[in-house]
Design a protein around this motif. Structure first.
Motif: not given
Length: 190
Positions: A31-32, A37-38, A126-129, A134, A165
């Motif tokens: 993911l990362e 996605i972090t 989580c979140e995207d850039t 998410i 995803l």
């Protein structure tokens, strides 16, 4: 299928493998690194609380255990109740693996105390850039994850992003195969 199951016409559901929750730790690397996605530094376990002293004691003890073991990394624990009456035990910290271990400790203690059926799900924020949220939701009863991506608007979700995803991470994470079981969680407190 056993003889009793044939006679009664009922099948006993298999319990999910306890290590399936930890699949999110290994999938997080992908993911990362590959999907950018972090973690938002928060995870929660959702359960139906009981008013019994035993149940409250288990939850209180687990809060203390998580606080004590996570104090070195700065992970915090808080509890809240949503508008539906479900309890959320929220862990906040920078170490994603520690969040996973903390969630597992709470669910394991509830199950050992005989309250496993009260545990609904675990949620990893989580979140995207672009900083869009998410959520990876682990359904304890099914032993699988699914993505939940809220969209703009009131109680709207980005189904297309969720399916993408699933395709991107499905090989590394036990993803729920039945889309009808990808339940949205509105008002997530993380």
């Amino acid at each position: 299928m056993g003889l009793l199951e044939v006679l009664t016409g009922r099948r006993k559901l298999a319990k999910p493998a306890p290590d399936r929750l930890f699949a999110i730790s290994t999938a997080y690397v992908t993911l990362e690194t590959a999907l950018e996605i972090t973690s938002r530094g928060a995870a929660a376990i959702v359960f139906q609380a009981l008013s019994t002293a035993d149940f409250r004691s288990i939850v209180r003890d687990m809060e203390e255990v998580v606080r004590a073991t996570a104090s070195d990394s700065g992970t915090t624990v808080e509890q809240s109740t949503d508008s539906y009456g479900f309890s959320w035990l929220v862990l906040r910290g920078h170490d994603f693996d520690e969040l996973v271990v903390g969630i597992n400790a709470v669910s394991s203690a509830l199950e050992a105390g005989g309250y496993g059926e009260r545990v609904l799900c675990a949620v990893f924020a989580c979140e995207d850039t672009d900083k869009r949220p998410i959520y990876w939701i682990y359904n304890y009863k099914r032993g699988s994850f699914y993505p939940f991506v809220p969209a703009a608007g009131t109680q709207q979700r980005d189904n297309e992003r969720e399916l993408v995803l699933r395709a991107q991470i499905g090989a590394e994470l036990p993803v729920e195969p039945e889309l009808a079981r990808w339940f949205p969680l509105w008002g997530i407190p993380i």
